[in-house]
Design a protein around this motif. Structure first.
Motif, PDB file in Angstrom:
ATOM      1  N   GLU A 210      40.665  84.778  35.661  1.00 22.39           N
ATOM      2  CA  GLU A 210      39.997  84.001  36.820  1.00 22.39           C
ATOM      3  C   GLU A 210      40.080  85.108  38.091  1.00 22.39           C
ATOM      4  O   GLU A 210      39.281  85.100  38.891  1.00 22.39           O
ATOM      5  N   GLY A 211      41.220  85.769  38.144  1.00 24.34           N
ATOM      6  CA  GLY A 211      41.241  86.563  39.496  1.00 24.34           C
ATOM      7  C   GLY A 211      40.352  87.673  39.165  1.00 24.34           C
ATOM      8  O   GLY A 211      39.716  88.300  40.349  1.00 24.34           O
ATOM      9  N   SER A 212      40.154  88.358  37.989  1.00 21.66           N
ATOM     10  CA  SER A 212      39.033  89.293  37.671  1.00 21.66           C
ATOM     11  C   SER A 212      37.694  88.768  38.179  1.00 21.66           C
ATOM     12  O   SER A 212      36.687  89.814  38.652  1.00 21.66           O
ATOM     13  N   LEU A 213      37.192  87.495  37.737  1.00 20.56           N
ATOM     14  CA  LEU A 213      36.125  87.199  38.345  1.00 20.56           C
ATOM     15  C   LEU A 213      35.879  86.938  39.721  1.00 20.56           C
ATOM     16  O   LEU A 213      34.897  86.871  40.331  1.00 20.56           O
ATOM     17  N   VAL A 214      37.137  86.342  40.537  1.00 19.22           N
ATOM     18  CA  VAL A 214      36.933  86.495  41.917  1.00 19.22           C
ATOM     19  C   VAL A 214      36.674  87.585  42.306  1.00 19.22           C
ATOM     20  O   VAL A 214      35.826  87.769  43.325  1.00 19.22           O
ATOM     21  N   ALA A 215      37.333  88.805  41.866  1.00 19.33           N
ATOM     22  CA  ALA A 215      36.960  90.401  42.373  1.00 19.33           C
ATOM     23  C   ALA A 215      35.492  90.571  42.046  1.00 19.33           C
ATOM     24  O   ALA A 215      35.027  91.274  42.839  1.00 19.33           O
ATOM     25  N   ALA A 216      35.206  90.099  40.868  1.00 19.59           N
ATOM     26  CA  ALA A 216      33.837  90.522  40.501  1.00 19.59           C
ATOM     27  C   ALA A 216      32.621  89.734  41.514  1.00 19.59           C
ATOM     28  O   ALA A 216      31.719  90.539  41.940  1.00 19.59           O
ATOM     29  N   ARG A 217      32.939  88.536  41.842  1.00 18.33           N
ATOM     30  CA  ARG A 217      32.160  87.995  42.612  1.00 18.33           C
ATOM     31  C   ARG A 217      31.977  88.515  44.047  1.00 18.33           C
ATOM     32  O   ARG A 217      31.021  88.872  44.827  1.00 18.33           O
ATOM     33  N   TRP A 218      33.232  89.009  44.457  1.00 15.10           N
ATOM     34  CA  TRP A 218      33.565  89.535  45.868  1.00 15.10           C
ATOM     35  C   TRP A 218      32.892  90.684  45.983  1.00 15.10           C
ATOM     36  O   TRP A 218      32.335  91.221  47.208  1.00 15.10           O
ATOM     37  N   ILE A 219      32.710  91.791  44.851  1.00 20.14           N
ATOM     38  CA  ILE A 219      32.485  92.959  44.958  1.00 20.14           C
ATOM     39  C   ILE A 219      31.061  93.235  44.812  1.00 20.14           C
ATOM     40  O   ILE A 219      30.428  94.440  45.341  1.00 20.14           O
ATOM     41  N   ILE A 220      30.305  92.396  44.412  1.00 20.38           N
ATOM     42  CA  ILE A 220      28.864  92.439  44.308  1.00 20.38           C
ATOM     43  C   ILE A 220      28.239  93.116  45.544  1.00 20.38           C
ATOM     44  O   ILE A 220      27.333  93.673  45.575  1.00 20.38           O
ATOM     45  N   ALA A 221      28.601  92.390  46.643  1.00 16.29           N
ATOM     46  CA  ALA A 221      28.071  92.728  47.910  1.00 16.29           C
ATOM     47  C   ALA A 221      28.474  93.807  48.787  1.00 16.29           C
ATOM     48  O   ALA A 221      28.197  93.983  50.015  1.00 16.29           O
ATOM     49  N   LYS A 222      29.527  94.228  48.070  1.00 15.83           N
ATOM     50  CA  LYS A 222      30.309  95.341  48.891  1.00 15.83           C
ATOM     51  C   LYS A 222      29.652  96.954  48.814  1.00 15.83           C
ATOM     52  O   LYS A 222      28.702  97.187  47.826  1.00 15.83           O
ATOM     53  N   GLN A 223      30.142  97.678  49.627  1.00 19.12           N
ATOM     54  CA  GLN A 223      29.676  99.121  49.887  1.00 19.12           C
ATOM     55  C   GLN A 223      30.446  99.917  49.100  1.00 19.12           C
ATOM     56  O   GLN A 223      31.471  99.466  48.428  1.00 19.12           O
ATOM     57  N   PRO A 224      29.935 101.163  48.428  1.00 19.24           N
ATOM     58  CA  PRO A 224      30.904 101.981  47.675  1.00 19.24           C
ATOM     59  C   PRO A 224      32.276 102.507  48.096  1.00 19.24           C
ATOM     60  O   PRO A 224      32.184 102.328  49.632  1.00 19.24           O
ATOM     61  N   GLY A 225      33.181 102.264  47.066  1.00 21.03           N
ATOM     62  CA  GLY A 225      34.386 102.560  47.777  1.00 21.03           C
ATOM     63  C   GLY A 225      35.390 102.096  47.033  1.00 21.03           C
ATOM     64  O   GLY A 225      35.018 101.288  45.849  1.00 21.03           O
ATOM     65  N   LEU A 226      36.627 102.325  46.993  1.00 21.11           N
ATOM     66  CA  LEU A 226      37.980 101.618  46.452  1.00 21.11           C
ATOM     67  C   LEU A 226      38.422 100.530  46.879  1.00 21.11           C
ATOM     68  O   LEU A 226      38.870 100.527  48.144  1.00 21.11           O
ATOM     69  N   TYR A 227      38.431  99.347  46.279  1.00 22.01           N
ATOM     70  CA  TYR A 227      39.268  98.132  46.782  1.00 22.01           C
ATOM     71  C   TYR A 227      40.436  97.793  45.706  1.00 22.01           C
ATOM     72  O   TYR A 227      40.393  98.113  44.793  1.00 22.01           O
ATOM     73  N   ASN A 228      41.079  96.832  46.412  1.00 18.96           N
ATOM     74  CA  ASN A 228      42.525  96.376  45.459  1.00 18.96           C
ATOM     75  C   ASN A 228      42.369  94.820  45.622  1.00 18.96           C
ATOM     76  O   ASN A 228      41.457  94.486  46.667  1.00 18.96           O
ATOM     77  N   MET A 229      43.337  94.206  45.166  1.00 21.16           N
ATOM     78  CA  MET A 229      43.233  92.688  45.029  1.00 21.16           C
ATOM     79  C   MET A 229      43.480  92.474  46.308  1.00 21.16           C
ATOM     80  O   MET A 229      43.408  90.962  46.824  1.00 21.16           O
ATOM     81  N   GLN A 230      44.388  93.134  47.111  1.00 20.28           N
ATOM     82  CA  GLN A 230      44.920  92.580  48.472  1.00 20.28           C
ATOM     83  C   GLN A 230      43.742  92.405  49.460  1.00 20.28           C
ATOM     84  O   GLN A 230      43.561  91.748  50.423  1.00 20.28           O
ATOM     85  N   ASP A 231      42.708  93.581  49.161  1.00 19.01           N
ATOM     86  CA  ASP A 231      41.315  93.495  49.760  1.00 19.01           C
ATOM     87  C   ASP A 231      40.631  92.117  49.394  1.00 19.01           C
ATOM     88  O   ASP A 231      40.162  91.560  50.474  1.00 19.01           O
ATOM     89  N   VAL A 232      40.590  91.845  48.133  1.00 15.27           N
ATOM     90  CA  VAL A 232      39.689  90.631  47.798  1.00 15.27           C
ATOM     91  C   VAL A 232      40.288  89.674  48.261  1.00 15.27           C
ATOM     92  O   VAL A 232      39.598  88.531  48.809  1.00 15.27           O
ATOM     93  N   LEU A 233      41.811  89.385  48.381  1.00 12.78           N
ATOM     94  CA  LEU A 233      42.333  88.163  48.737  1.00 12.78           C
ATOM     95  C   LEU A 233      42.756  88.116  50.262  1.00 12.78           C
ATOM     96  O   LEU A 233      43.396  87.052  50.652  1.00 12.78           O
ATOM     97  N   GLU A 234      42.205  89.357  50.843  1.00 22.32           N
ATOM     98  CA  GLU A 234      42.581  89.462  52.377  1.00 22.32           C
ATOM     99  C   GLU A 234      43.972  89.225  52.756  1.00 22.32           C
ATOM    100  O   GLU A 234      44.314  88.423  53.695  1.00 22.32           O
ATOM    101  N   LEU A 235      44.899  89.907  52.061  1.00 22.57           N
ATOM    102  CA  LEU A 235      46.463  89.741  52.228  1.00 22.57           C
ATOM    103  C   LEU A 235      46.842  90.699  53.094  1.00 22.57           C
ATOM    104  O   LEU A 235      48.131  90.907  53.528  1.00 22.57           O
ATOM    105  N   LYS A 236      46.185  91.593  53.842  1.00 23.02           N
ATOM    106  CA  LYS A 236      46.577  92.469  54.596  1.00 23.02           C
ATOM    107  C   LYS A 236      46.767  92.272  56.006  1.00 23.02           C
ATOM    108  O   LYS A 236      46.020  91.215  56.398  1.00 23.02           O
TER     109      LYS A 236
END
Ligand code: NAD
Length: 236
Positions: A210-236
């Protein structure tokens, strides 16, 4: 969302299929050539040596990638990272909310406690797991290193023989294997007169799927770059 899934027949691949079906997402047949061109996003839960070739194909088609596979060597890591200038990639050794909170807490605790509180990491997984320590344990090590502002030479994998006294500036890392354990991680800070222990237990692979699907939904609209789950979940 149409998903090109590498590793569809594996333990995680099966869990992703179940989670995707619940959301109404389509899993494209990865055995047909050029299917990747029809996908919105690519998800990888396979084996370390096939992640970079998959990312190369995704980059040719301009598709974002979510990488869950672990155990990459340095050359494979570099090859994967070289594509982050062309496509967005979420790369996470663990997609669970609890573990990503644990990374966040690990860094804070490591930065707060004095050197006399000694960090040790213990992980346990099922007998089929092919790499050790787990990608999650490696991410936990990185969080502690950041918190303590230490370099990677402080990491001690297992202990055996006449090891001498434990120095303050060390992180012990220990991998247990057996049975059907989905994934357990403990971060221990053993100090003078007390011990703080942060522990996470995964009881079902669906949290990663389920977490990988949250990441998949999130990344579709993003610019090229490297992201982690803390970016996806806005834990920073
Ligand atoms: P598994 O062995 O059950 O499945 C592996 C899958 O990859 C299978 O479908 C297999 O056919 C495929 N595969 C293997 N080698 C291949 C190759 N050379 N070419 C094409 N396909 C190949 O493993 P699993 O338990 O599903 O785990 C898969 C990966 O995901 C591992 O690296 C594991 O550590 C990782 N994992 C990550 C998370 C996370 O949250 N990031 C969680 C669990 C597992």
């Amino acid at each position: 969302m149409r998903i090109f899934l590498q590793g569809a027949s594996g333990r995680m691949g099966q869990a992703v299929k179940v989670a995707a079906a619940k959301e109404g997402y389509e899993i494209l047949d990865s055995t047909i050539p050029d299917t990747i061109g029809k996908a919105d996003v690519v998800i990888d839960f396979s084996s370390h040596e096939v992640t970079a070739p998959l990312v190369a194909t995704a980059a040719e088609h301009g598709k974002p990638v979510v990488i869950g596979t672990t155990g990459h060597n340095e050359a494979e890591r570099e090859a994967i990272l070289s594509y982050t200038s062309r496509i967005p990639i979420v790369w996470a050794g663990n997609f669970s909310l609890g573990v990503n909170l644990l990374f966040y807490l690990a860094e804070k605790v490591a930065a707060t406690l004095p050197l006399s509180y000694h960090p040790e990491i213990v992980e346990m997984h099922h007998r089929h797991k092919k790499d050790a320590p787990s990608g999650t344990a490696e991410n936990l090590v990185e969080a502690v290193l950041r918190g303590r502002q230490w370099s990677a030479d402080k990491v001690k994998h297992g202990r055996s023989g006449i090891t001498g006294e434990r120095p303050d500036e060390e992180i012990g890392v220990h991998a247990l294997r057996g049975g059907e354990v989905v994934g357990e991680h403990s971060l221990i800070f053993a100090g003078p007169g007390e011990r703080l222990q942060l522990q996470h237990q995964a009881t079902d692979r669906r949290i990663f799927a389920e977490g990988s699907l949250v990441a998949a939904r999130w990344i579709i609209a993003k610019q090229p770059g490297l992201y982690n789950m803390q970016d996806v979940l806005e834990l920073k």
